[in-house]
Design a protein around this motif. Structure first.
Motif, mmCIF file in Angstrom:
data_model
loop_
_atom_site.group_PDB
_atom_site.id
_atom_site.type_symbol
_atom_site.label_atom_id
_atom_site.label_comp_id
_atom_site.label_asym_id
_atom_site.label_seq_id
_atom_site.Cartn_x
_atom_site.Cartn_y
_atom_site.Cartn_z
ATOM 1 N N SER A 38 0.828 -1.207 0.000
ATOM 2 C CA SER A 38 0.000 0.000 0.000
ATOM 3 C C SER A 38 0.866 1.261 0.000
ATOM 4 O O SER A 38 0.494 2.283 -0.591
ATOM 5 N N GLY A 164 -3.218 -0.471 -7.626
ATOM 6 C CA GLY A 164 -3.372 -1.384 -6.492
ATOM 7 C C GLY A 164 -3.816 -2.758 -6.928
ATOM 8 O O GLY A 164 -3.291 -3.785 -6.466
ATOM 9 N N LEU A 181 -6.103 -3.326 -1.583
ATOM 10 C CA LEU A 181 -5.131 -2.508 -2.306
ATOM 11 C C LEU A 181 -5.809 -1.623 -3.345
ATOM 12 O O LEU A 181 -5.379 -0.494 -3.594
#
Length: 612
Positions: A38, A164, A181
């Motif tokens: 992250s 992500g 994510l």
């Protein structure tokens, strides 16, 4: 042949050994690893926002002035173009390039981005193609830079989400972590766009995250914090909008007359959000039915936007509705735009321009247009308020701020996000109380007029429905003994099916049968209906032939969450609940049985307070 469960001792006396052979499966990352991913998402998204804004600046300067430069302040009103009336064609030319990119490379890049992200979360297991980020960046920069009335937050949200999701797919993470994510990337995009880390976290929580827990919250916070830091070292520490009133402390409570006008503004904000949602649905339907192809439809739409821009320039001195519209918002907040007719005209003009831009095929967000619509309406209400109550201390700029929050909250359905983001974007604490009041009223009014938000309405047209409420899974914390069937039937494994049916008699209202051999638990028949269904066909078969051996054994104080987790890992249809014991559990240790039907009943029971 299915594996039999084994047992070992633990502090409770018993624990099941989950002996199952799984094939290739996703690799679950530790929380520390997920937080590291992250952080990477936040840093890259932050720099992605920097690159995206630079790309918008280059395209805007080339399209409007024919110069190649990065000098561009979106918070300033657009200077007159050197093209004169030919500026009308600039949105059309940019739109043609957008249609080419979207049609040939990434259809998901069309529109305002957030619905596509929500679709990935709820219906595509958090998967977004990496190519979407690239195409969305270029297409949205073309739309914004050439004058389409869209925002830059939607593209950056989709860029961060795509990043992500791509990292999660590359590392073969399970769906839950992939979605985490993805949500972290979305929050990072908002944070980098508006310099609002708290609002970005709430945005991810309210709109993107199906689950809120430590394992999902920490990655989102890290990503938004990292993106905010990158944004601040690139763009500075100043808030998104300058509000001169923010430095003036509030020395007394709001006058009752002003509070009444704020309540009216809340109602109007809800109506304005409904109007924006409806206008976008209507224009989308209109352009889909228009004869021709995507190029001609978007050309017609952007031509009308170009004409509107030039008419405003000739009559009011500026294009006003082009691009993100921050220049107009900033002018209102500085108190330099208090003409009631102009504010009303810009309110409707921006709503039209945004609806036509998105509906005809532009790529860009609707968050910024919502801010514009709220600012013009709030400013107009503030001007009217000063006429009605000249001594109430009403300031149109503060009403513009509250209008921004009201329309954003009502339009997106993210009330807390709107409140915190408006505060972070302006640092004006004086408007927090009226903002809370107006946001609550606006959201309630919009919900009465239309149930869907500006994001979910597009998905509903595709037959995809996003849940509007997220209930806490209260049933998960209940211990097994509160959910189980306390009176299962015990039958011997050697008993024939016909004998079992005869012994039970009339079909009882019982969920399951525990099959035993002596005092040893052999298995479970989770559904008694199944026994009666095969009574004629398999009358001579023994219960050991029908028994479901893939059951799990749990102690009576195990939470339902752990029961479900164990059943899922073993692909079991039932759990035998026993009292703490040493060694293998026996029939005398059994306290009840939990089947999938018990779990579903528990879910419905926990939601009764919300369903009434």
């Amino acid at each position: 042949m299915s594996a039999r469960p084994g047992y070992t001792q633990n502090v409770h006396g018993l624990v099941m050994v989950e002996s199952q052979v799984e094939g290739a499966s996703p690799r679950r990352a530790t929380l520390l690893t997920l937080c590291f991913f992250s952080l990477v998402v936040g840093i890259i998204t932050g720099y992605g926002a920097v690159a995206f804004r630079a790309l918008v600046a280059i395209i805007h300067n080339l399209a409007f002035y024919g110069t190649f430069t990065l000098e561009y302040d979106a918070n300033m009103l657009t200077e007159p173009s050197s093209w004169g009336p030919l500026i009308i064609l600039v949105p059309v030319l940019g739109g043609m390039l957008v249609v080419f990119l979207v049609n040939n490379f990434a259809p998901e890049a069309k529109g305002h981005g957030v619905p596509e992200v929500m679709n990935a979360i709820y219906f595509n297991q958090g998967r977004i193609r990496p190519l979407v980020a690239v195409i969305k960046s270029v297409a949205s920069a073309l739309s914004i830079g050439t004058g389409a009335a869209v925002g830059r937050e939607g593209p950056i949200i989709q860029i961060g989400s795509s990043l992500g999701s791509s990292i999660a797919q590359l590392r073969n993470l399970p769906t839950g972590q992939r979605i985490t994510l993805l949500a972290a990337g979305a929050g990072a995009g908002i944070a980098a766009t508006f310099n609002t880390p708290l609002g970005a976290v709430l945005f991810a929580i309210e709109l993107m995250m199906p689950e809120v827990s430590t394992r999902t919250f920490l990655p989102v916070v890290i990503a938004t914090g990292a993106a905010t830091y990158i944004g601040r070292i690139s763009f500075g520490l100043a808030p998104a909008f300058e509000v001169p009133l923010a430095a003036i402390p509030q020395v007394s409570a709001i006058d009752i007359e002003a509070l009444i006008i704020y309540v009216v503004l809340g109602v109007l904000s809800g109506v304005a959000a409904w109007m924006l949602i409806r206008s976008m649905l209507i224009t989308d339907k209109f352009f889909k039915k228009m004869p021709g192809n995507d190029y001609t439809r978007h050309a017609v739409g952007m031509l009308s936007v170009g004409i509107l821009m030039y008419v405003l320039f000739l009559t009011a001195g500026n294009y006003y509705v082009d691009g993100v519209g921050y220049g107009t918002i900033q002018a209102i907040l500085r108190g330099g735009m208090t003409s009631l007719p102009l504010l009303v005209i810009l309110f409707f003009a921006k709503m039209y321009a945004t609806s036509v831009s998105i509906g005809s095929g532009a790529s860009g967000g609707v968050f910024s247009p919502s801010l514009f619509v709220g600012a013009t309406m709030g400013g107009a209400v503030g001007v009217i308020g000063t006429m009605i109550f000249p001594n109430a201390g009403i300031n149109p700029a503060e009403f513009a701020l509250v209008g921004m929050g009201g329309v954003v909250a009502a339009g997106t359905g993210a009330a807390m996000t709107a409140i915190i983001m408006i505060f972070e974007m302006t640092r004006d604490y004086n408007i927090v109380v009226p903002l809370v009041v107006a946001v609550a009223i606006a959201l309630g009014v919009r919900r009465m007029l239309i149930s869907e938000t500006i994001y979910t309405s597009k998905l509903v047209l595709r037959g995809l429905h996003i849940p509007k409420e997220r209930h806490s899974n209260m049933f998960m914390v209940h211990p097994a003994h509160e959910v189980m069937d306390r009176a299962p039937i015990f039958l011997d494994a050697a008993m024939r099916v016909s004998e079992a049916v005869e012994k039970i008699g009339a079909k009882p209202k019982v969920a399951s049968i525990v099959v035993v051999a002596g005092d040893r638990i052999v298995g479970v028949v989770p559904d008694v209906d199944h026994l009666y269904a095969v009574a004629n066909e398999k009358a001579n078969a023994t219960l050991s032939d029908l028994v479901d051996e893939d059951f799990v054994v749990v102690v009576d104080k195990t939470t339902l969450f752990d029961v479900i987790k164990r059943m899922h890992r073993r692909n079991a249809r039932a759990a035998v609940v026993v009292q703490p014991c040493r060694g293998l559990p026996r029939q005398s240790d059994v306290r009840g049985v939990i089947t999938k039907s018990h779990i579903s009943d528990s879910v419905v029971s926990s939601m009764q307070n919300y369903l009434e």
